[in-house]
Design a protein around this motif. Structure first.
Motif, PDB file in Angstrom:
ATOM      1  N   GLN A 178       0.833  -1.221  -0.166  1.00 37.52           N
ATOM      2  CA  GLN A 178      -0.064   0.123   0.100  1.00 37.52           C
ATOM      3  C   GLN A 178       0.843   1.294  -0.073  1.00 37.52           C
ATOM      4  N   THR A 179       0.506   2.239  -0.677  1.00 36.53           N
ATOM      5  CA  THR A 179       1.271   3.306  -0.874  1.00 36.53           C
ATOM      6  C   THR A 179       1.270   4.593  -0.135  1.00 36.53           C
ATOM      7  N   VAL A 180       0.259   4.641   0.802  1.00 35.06           N
ATOM      8  CA  VAL A 180       0.045   5.621   1.684  1.00 35.06           C
ATOM      9  C   VAL A 180       1.166   6.085   2.532  1.00 35.06           C
ATOM     10  N   ARG A 181       1.693   6.975   2.822  1.00 36.66           N
ATOM     11  CA  ARG A 181       2.884   7.137   3.668  1.00 36.66           C
ATOM     12  C   ARG A 181       2.824   8.686   4.314  1.00 36.66           C
ATOM     13  N   GLU A 182       3.416   8.529   5.638  1.00 39.36           N
ATOM     14  CA  GLU A 182       3.458   9.992   6.375  1.00 39.36           C
ATOM     15  C   GLU A 182       4.975  10.340   6.151  1.00 39.36           C
ATOM     16  N   LEU A 183       4.791  11.653   5.220  1.00 41.59           N
ATOM     17  CA  LEU A 183       6.373  12.214   5.131  1.00 41.59           C
ATOM     18  C   LEU A 183       6.272  13.288   6.071  1.00 41.59           C
ATOM     19  N   ARG A 184       7.256  13.078   7.212  1.00 41.76           N
ATOM     20  CA  ARG A 184       7.128  13.965   8.290  1.00 41.76           C
ATOM     21  C   ARG A 184       7.984  15.131   8.050  1.00 41.76           C
ATOM     22  N   GLY A 185       9.035  14.903   7.146  1.00 38.86           N
ATOM     23  CA  GLY A 185      10.008  16.293   6.807  1.00 38.86           C
ATOM     24  C   GLY A 185      10.591  15.931   5.570  1.00 38.86           C
ATOM     25  N   LEU A 186      10.531  17.262   4.675  1.00 38.83           N
ATOM     26  CA  LEU A 186      11.252  17.318   3.744  1.00 38.83           C
ATOM     27  C   LEU A 186      11.487  18.732   3.436  1.00 38.83           C
ATOM     28  N   SER A 187      12.859  19.053   3.258  1.00 43.31           N
ATOM     29  CA  SER A 187      13.501  20.326   3.271  1.00 43.31           C
ATOM     30  C   SER A 187      14.916  20.359   2.437  1.00 43.31           C
ATOM     31  N   VAL A 188      14.918  21.635   1.984  1.00 46.30           N
ATOM     32  CA  VAL A 188      16.382  21.829   1.259  1.00 46.30           C
ATOM     33  C   VAL A 188      17.013  23.028   1.793  1.00 46.30           C
ATOM     34  N   VAL A 189      18.084  22.589   2.006  1.00 47.11           N
ATOM     35  CA  VAL A 189      19.218  23.266   2.845  1.00 47.11           C
ATOM     36  C   VAL A 189      20.093  23.594   2.184  1.00 47.11           C
ATOM     37  N   PRO A 190      20.379  25.083   1.386  1.00 47.61           N
ATOM     38  CA  PRO A 190      21.526  25.242   0.593  1.00 47.61           C
ATOM     39  C   PRO A 190      22.853  25.405   1.437  1.00 47.61           C
ATOM     40  N   GLY A 191      23.932  24.945   0.796  1.00 42.90           N
ATOM     41  CA  GLY A 191      25.061  25.347   1.364  1.00 42.90           C
ATOM     42  C   GLY A 191      26.401  25.770   0.443  1.00 42.90           C
ATOM     43  N   GLN A 192      27.652  25.789   0.937  1.00 41.35           N
ATOM     44  CA  GLN A 192      28.496  26.094   0.005  1.00 41.35           C
ATOM     45  C   GLN A 192      29.831  25.065   0.210  1.00 41.35           C
ATOM     46  N   PRO A 193      30.050  24.243  -0.632  1.00 39.92           N
ATOM     47  CA  PRO A 193      29.325  23.960  -1.932  1.00 39.92           C
ATOM     48  C   PRO A 193      28.296  23.039  -2.058  1.00 39.92           C
ATOM     49  N   VAL A 194      28.038  22.335  -0.869  1.00 38.39           N
ATOM     50  CA  VAL A 194      26.999  21.353  -0.927  1.00 38.39           C
ATOM     51  C   VAL A 194      25.775  21.823  -0.471  1.00 38.39           C
ATOM     52  N   TRP A 195      24.666  21.387  -1.121  1.00 45.52           N
ATOM     53  CA  TRP A 195      23.396  21.545  -0.550  1.00 45.52           C
ATOM     54  C   TRP A 195      22.770  20.089   0.091  1.00 45.52           C
ATOM     55  N   GLU A 196      21.617  20.069   0.885  1.00 44.23           N
ATOM     56  CA  GLU A 196      21.333  19.075   1.740  1.00 44.23           C
ATOM     57  C   GLU A 196      19.934  19.089   1.336  1.00 44.23           C
ATOM     58  N   ILE A 197      19.265  17.809   1.288  1.00 47.61           N
ATOM     59  CA  ILE A 197      17.827  17.727   1.180  1.00 47.61           C
ATOM     60  C   ILE A 197      17.376  16.510   2.265  1.00 47.61           C
ATOM     61  N   HIS A 198      16.966  17.121   3.256  1.00 49.12           N
ATOM     62  CA  HIS A 198      16.578  16.189   4.547  1.00 49.12           C
ATOM     63  C   HIS A 198      15.222  15.594   4.357  1.00 49.12           C
ATOM     64  N   VAL A 199      15.128  14.342   4.406  1.00 49.35           N
ATOM     65  CA  VAL A 199      13.838  13.527   4.560  1.00 49.35           C
ATOM     66  C   VAL A 199      13.560  12.853   5.785  1.00 49.35           C
ATOM     67  N   ALA A 200      12.260  12.821   6.274  1.00 48.96           N
ATOM     68  CA  ALA A 200      12.106  11.997   7.424  1.00 48.96           C
ATOM     69  C   ALA A 200      10.682  11.490   7.385  1.00 48.96           C
ATOM     70  N   GLY A 201      10.746   9.981   8.034  1.00 48.20           N
ATOM     71  CA  GLY A 201       9.205   9.452   8.027  1.00 48.20           C
ATOM     72  C   GLY A 201       9.577   8.203   8.736  1.00 48.20           C
ATOM     73  N   GLU A 202       8.438   7.458   8.937  1.00 42.62           N
ATOM     74  CA  GLU A 202       8.288   6.097   9.727  1.00 42.62           C
ATOM     75  C   GLU A 202       8.933   5.359   8.854  1.00 42.62           C
ATOM     76  N   SER A 203       8.191   5.032   7.425  1.00 50.69           N
ATOM     77  CA  SER A 203       8.799   4.221   6.381  1.00 50.69           C
ATOM     78  C   SER A 203       8.634   4.830   5.155  1.00 50.69           C
ATOM     79  N   PHE A 204       9.356   4.268   4.051  1.00 49.49           N
ATOM     80  CA  PHE A 204       9.345   4.640   2.800  1.00 49.49           C
ATOM     81  C   PHE A 204       9.044   3.696   1.756  1.00 49.49           C
ATOM     82  N   LEU A 205       8.497   4.074   0.587  1.00 55.26           N
ATOM     83  CA  LEU A 205       8.268   3.216  -0.540  1.00 55.26           C
ATOM     84  C   LEU A 205       9.745   2.877  -1.335  1.00 55.26           C
ATOM     85  N   ARG A 206       9.658   1.906  -2.134  1.00 54.59           N
ATOM     86  CA  ARG A 206      10.666   1.762  -3.057  1.00 54.59           C
ATOM     87  C   ARG A 206      11.243   2.830  -3.679  1.00 54.59           C
ATOM     88  N   HIS A 207      12.455   3.193  -3.660  1.00 54.06           N
ATOM     89  CA  HIS A 207      13.038   4.598  -4.475  1.00 54.06           C
ATOM     90  C   HIS A 207      11.988   5.961  -4.065  1.00 54.06           C
TER      91      HIS A 207
END
Length: 263
Positions: A178-207
């Motif tokens: 089943q494909t319903v999930r709770e995505l608790r956090g998703l944010s883009v954090v720019p940096g120099q020279p590396v940006w980070e995309i932070h993702v949080a949840g209890e579980s995730f689907l394939r890819h």
């Protein structure tokens, strides 16, 4: 009312250990044991077998894909109760039998009822982007090189609409759960020279994480409006979302457990 999580115990005559493990994903076909390719699970178990012949297969908080790195993966292992090596020395002993691409960071006695996978209440990932005009050899295999401009504000606007409980079928690859999930956090954090995309949840689907990042990159490049992600969610069609980004930029960064599992 939220049901209490089940409590898990090692087999009779065994003790459960809790480890924190890190690895370079380029060396492995993922965490899960593979019949014809190196896996983190098999490599770690092999190190334990050098110390004791009676050890169960290690269990991790998450089953990472081939090429995905781990900064701090919780793992449990059941060893004989008579296992005599002192815990303060165990991490070093294991690392002596592990390749440079895999390391045990710490070892302790697992609290009662702890299960690395089923007791986990949140899993966290970081995707790293190298935001430079030219590639950098020291970030090869560690971050996705993005030479073009990205609009962080637009990406975060799209991320805000993806956060929450949704049907994420459009972001999953060959998923039969089943494909319903709770995505608790998703944010883009720019940096120099590396940006980070932070993702949080209890579980995730394939890819799912890699599909989310690929879609945010389309938004950041101006190829997709931030509000379009709600239509993508509603479509439930994988072709509507962005392509999966390569695995080498993705890191399992940590996990959380309930109070009873922390001890």
């Amino acid at each position: 009312m939220t049901q209490p999580r089940p409590r898990y115990a090692p087999p009779e005559g065994f003790a459960r250990l809790r480890l924190t493990v890190a690895w370079d994903g380029a060396a492995y076909a993922g965490w899960q044991s593979q019949p014809s390719a190196p896996s983190v699970q098999d490599t770690l178990q092999g190190a334990f077998l050098r110390l004791t012949p009676d050890v169960f297969r290690p269990v991790a908080a998450g089953r990472t894909d081939a090429g995905v790195h781990a900064e701090a993966m919780p793992v449990h292992v059941d060893v004989p109760a008579r296992f005599g090596l002192p815990l303060p020395r165990l991490a070093r002993a294991l690392n002596a039998h592990l390749p440079p691409t895999l390391a045990v960071l710490d070892v302790g006695t697992a609290p009662p009822g702890f299960h690395a996978r089923f007791s986990c209440s949140e899993r966290r990932y970081v995707y790293r982007l190298l935001r430079t005009p030219q590639r950098h050899p020291l970030w090869a295999g560690r971050a996705l090189h993005v030479p073009g401009e990205l609009d962080a504000a637009a990406m975060n606007a799209a991320a805000a609409q993806l956060t929450g409980t949704h049907d994420f079928a459009a972001f999953a690859t060959q998923e039969d759960r089943q494909t319903v999930r709770e995505l608790r956090g998703l944010s883009v954090v720019p940096g120099q020279p590396v940006w980070e995309i932070h993702v949080a949840g209890e579980s995730f689907l394939r890819h799912m994480v890699r599909g989310l990042v690929g879609t945010l990159l389309l938004v950041g490049a101006g190829k997709l409006e931030p509000g379009a992600v709600t239509d993508i969610l509603a479509s439930r069609q994988r072709a509507q979302a962005g392509a999966n980004v390569p695995a080498h930029g993705l890191y399992f960064s940590g996990a959380s457990y309930g109070k009873e599992e922390r001890g």
